[in-house]
Design a protein around this motif. Sequence first.
Motif, PDB file in Angstrom:
ATOM      1  N   GLU A  36       0.574  -1.290   0.101  1.00  0.00           N
ATOM      2  CA  GLU A  36      -0.121  -0.130  -0.031  1.00  0.00           C
ATOM      3  C   GLU A  36       0.853   1.248   0.040  1.00  0.00           C
ATOM      4  N   ASN A  37       2.199   1.142   0.435  1.00  0.00           N
ATOM      5  CA  ASN A  37       3.151   2.441   0.575  1.00  0.00           C
ATOM      6  C   ASN A  37       3.984   2.574  -0.779  1.00  0.00           C
ATOM      7  N   TYR A  38       4.356   1.627  -1.235  1.00  0.00           N
ATOM      8  CA  TYR A  38       5.257   1.484  -2.539  1.00  0.00           C
ATOM      9  C   TYR A  38       4.878   0.459  -3.471  1.00  0.00           C
ATOM     10  N   ILE A  39       5.309   0.858  -4.804  1.00  0.00           N
ATOM     11  CA  ILE A  39       5.322  -0.192  -5.800  1.00  0.00           C
ATOM     12  C   ILE A  39       6.763  -0.325  -6.536  1.00  0.00           C
ATOM     13  N   THR A  40       7.204  -1.419  -6.715  1.00  0.00           N
ATOM     14  CA  THR A  40       8.332  -1.742  -7.637  1.00  0.00           C
ATOM     15  C   THR A  40       8.118  -2.208  -8.806  1.00  0.00           C
ATOM     16  N   ILE A  41       8.443  -1.573 -10.052  1.00  0.00           N
ATOM     17  CA  ILE A  41       7.933  -2.313 -11.183  1.00  0.00           C
ATOM     18  C   ILE A  41       9.142  -2.246 -12.127  1.00  0.00           C
ATOM     19  N   ASP A  42       9.196  -3.044 -13.182  1.00  0.00           N
ATOM     20  CA  ASP A  42      10.300  -3.131 -14.166  1.00  0.00           C
ATOM     21  C   ASP A  42       9.440  -2.412 -15.464  1.00  0.00           C
ATOM     22  N   VAL A  43       9.999  -1.473 -16.212  1.00  0.00           N
ATOM     23  CA  VAL A  43       9.152  -0.798 -17.342  1.00  0.00           C
ATOM     24  C   VAL A  43      10.230  -0.622 -18.406  1.00  0.00           C
ATOM     25  N   PRO A  48      10.267   5.523 -19.452  1.00  0.00           N
ATOM     26  CA  PRO A  48       9.792   4.504 -18.369  1.00  0.00           C
ATOM     27  C   PRO A  48       9.081   5.360 -17.174  1.00  0.00           C
ATOM     28  N   GLU A  49       9.968   6.398 -16.765  1.00  0.00           N
ATOM     29  CA  GLU A  49       9.067   7.081 -15.509  1.00  0.00           C
ATOM     30  C   GLU A  49       7.632   7.624 -15.935  1.00  0.00           C
ATOM     31  N   TYR A  50       7.752   8.329 -17.245  1.00  0.00           N
ATOM     32  CA  TYR A  50       6.313   8.829 -17.347  1.00  0.00           C
ATOM     33  C   TYR A  50       5.407   7.854 -17.694  1.00  0.00           C
ATOM     34  N   ALA A  51       5.801   6.598 -18.314  1.00  0.00           N
ATOM     35  CA  ALA A  51       5.075   5.644 -18.693  1.00  0.00           C
ATOM     36  C   ALA A  51       4.408   4.899 -17.482  1.00  0.00           C
ATOM     37  N   ALA A  52       5.193   4.648 -16.346  1.00  0.00           N
ATOM     38  CA  ALA A  52       4.969   4.186 -15.065  1.00  0.00           C
ATOM     39  C   ALA A  52       3.857   4.982 -14.465  1.00  0.00           C
ATOM     40  N   MET A  53       4.166   6.399 -14.178  1.00  0.00           N
ATOM     41  CA  MET A  53       3.112   7.160 -13.700  1.00  0.00           C
ATOM     42  C   MET A  53       1.969   7.356 -14.469  1.00  0.00           C
ATOM     43  N   TYR A  54       1.903   7.405 -15.999  1.00  0.00           N
ATOM     44  CA  TYR A  54       0.744   7.458 -16.605  1.00  0.00           C
ATOM     45  C   TYR A  54      -0.244   6.047 -16.362  1.00  0.00           C
ATOM     46  N   GLN A  55       0.373   5.020 -16.327  1.00  0.00           N
ATOM     47  CA  GLN A  55      -0.322   3.790 -16.142  1.00  0.00           C
ATOM     48  C   GLN A  55      -0.974   3.720 -14.878  1.00  0.00           C
ATOM     49  N   LEU A  56      -0.085   4.161 -13.880  1.00  0.00           N
ATOM     50  CA  LEU A  56      -0.428   4.094 -12.337  1.00  0.00           C
ATOM     51  C   LEU A  56      -1.752   5.046 -12.270  1.00  0.00           C
ATOM     52  N   LEU A  57      -1.764   6.173 -12.786  1.00  0.00           N
ATOM     53  CA  LEU A  57      -2.978   7.263 -12.560  1.00  0.00           C
ATOM     54  C   LEU A  57      -4.062   6.789 -13.293  1.00  0.00           C
ATOM     55  N   PHE A  98       8.002  11.651  -7.058  1.00  0.00           N
ATOM     56  CA  PHE A  98       7.272  10.422  -6.416  1.00  0.00           C
ATOM     57  C   PHE A  98       8.035   9.036  -6.531  1.00  0.00           C
ATOM     58  N   ILE A  99       9.184   9.309  -7.368  1.00  0.00           N
ATOM     59  CA  ILE A  99       9.745   8.080  -7.686  1.00  0.00           C
ATOM     60  C   ILE A  99      11.057   8.039  -7.036  1.00  0.00           C
ATOM     61  N   THR A 100      11.022   7.159  -5.940  1.00  0.00           N
ATOM     62  CA  THR A 100      12.318   7.100  -5.030  1.00  0.00           C
ATOM     63  C   THR A 100      13.350   6.395  -5.693  1.00  0.00           C
ATOM     64  N   SER A 101      13.456   5.522  -6.555  1.00  0.00           N
ATOM     65  CA  SER A 101      14.379   5.023  -7.206  1.00  0.00           C
ATOM     66  C   SER A 101      14.103   4.674  -8.819  1.00  0.00           C
ATOM     67  N   SER A 102      15.073   4.880  -9.510  1.00  0.00           N
ATOM     68  CA  SER A 102      15.195   4.221 -11.233  1.00  0.00           C
ATOM     69  C   SER A 102      16.241   4.000 -11.551  1.00  0.00           C
ATOM     70  N   THR A 103      16.738   2.555 -11.663  1.00  0.00           N
ATOM     71  CA  THR A 103      17.508   2.191 -11.996  1.00  0.00           C
ATOM     72  C   THR A 103      17.546   1.232 -13.399  1.00  0.00           C
ATOM     73  N   LYS A 104      18.754   1.234 -14.246  1.00  0.00           N
ATOM     74  CA  LYS A 104      18.607   0.584 -15.606  1.00  0.00           C
ATOM     75  C   LYS A 104      18.856  -0.957 -15.385  1.00  0.00           C
ATOM     76  N   ASN A 105      18.243  -1.829 -15.988  1.00  0.00           N
ATOM     77  CA  ASN A 105      18.397  -3.088 -15.725  1.00  0.00           C
ATOM     78  C   ASN A 105      19.290  -3.816 -17.066  1.00  0.00           C
ATOM     79  N   ARG A 106      19.652  -4.930 -16.862  1.00  0.00           N
ATOM     80  CA  ARG A 106      20.554  -5.509 -17.863  1.00  0.00           C
ATOM     81  C   ARG A 106      19.767  -5.542 -19.212  1.00  0.00           C
ATOM     82  N   ASP A 107      18.299  -5.817 -19.356  1.00  0.00           N
ATOM     83  CA  ASP A 107      17.780  -5.963 -20.491  1.00  0.00           C
ATOM     84  C   ASP A 107      17.458  -4.850 -21.164  1.00  0.00           C
ATOM     85  N   SER A 108      17.849  -3.333 -20.600  1.00  0.00           N
ATOM     86  CA  SER A 108      17.576  -2.080 -21.125  1.00  0.00           C
ATOM     87  C   SER A 108      16.192  -1.594 -20.530  1.00  0.00           C
ATOM     88  N   SER A 109      15.657  -2.167 -19.647  1.00  0.00           N
ATOM     89  CA  SER A 109      14.515  -1.697 -19.131  1.00  0.00           C
ATOM     90  C   SER A 109      14.888  -1.151 -17.551  1.00  0.00           C
TER      91      SER A 109
END
Length: 134
Positions: A36-43, A48-57, A98-109
């Motif tokens: 209920e407080n945080y969500i961790t997703i791979d985008v 990606p940050e814009y897409a995540a927030m748009y999807q969430l809202l 509102f994004i506390t962390s945004s790191t790049k994964n090995r698969d470029s997501s």
Amino acid sequence: MKNKLRILYVFGLLLMVFSCTSRSIIPDIGVIESNENYITIDVNSANPEYAAMYQLLFRGIADSSQKTPLIKVSESAARNSNPAYFENFFKKERFKTFITSSTKNRDSSRRIVINLSALKLDLEYSAIIRKFGY
């Protein structure tokens, strides 16, 4: 004359091939952890940050604690009733607060952690959504 027709034919063929390429406008989102407080997703998206927030809202995120969108009215209704808020939120990139962390994964997501409780409080304070029960 035959050369011009061949060139035109090749150009038309190339135009058809390149216009038929797949364009995914829906971001690929995978839920890593959710409460209920945080969500961790791979985008996997161009922004990606814009897409995540748009999807969430406006859409919600499947397989998470936030399956339904935070904003219950249509996107156009929300944007029309609060244009200054959404101008600041999306175009001036206030959503990044509102994004506390945004790191790049090995698969470029990107792995993105969003503070849901702070986002909900901000939406309530700005009268975009109502507090539950009121």
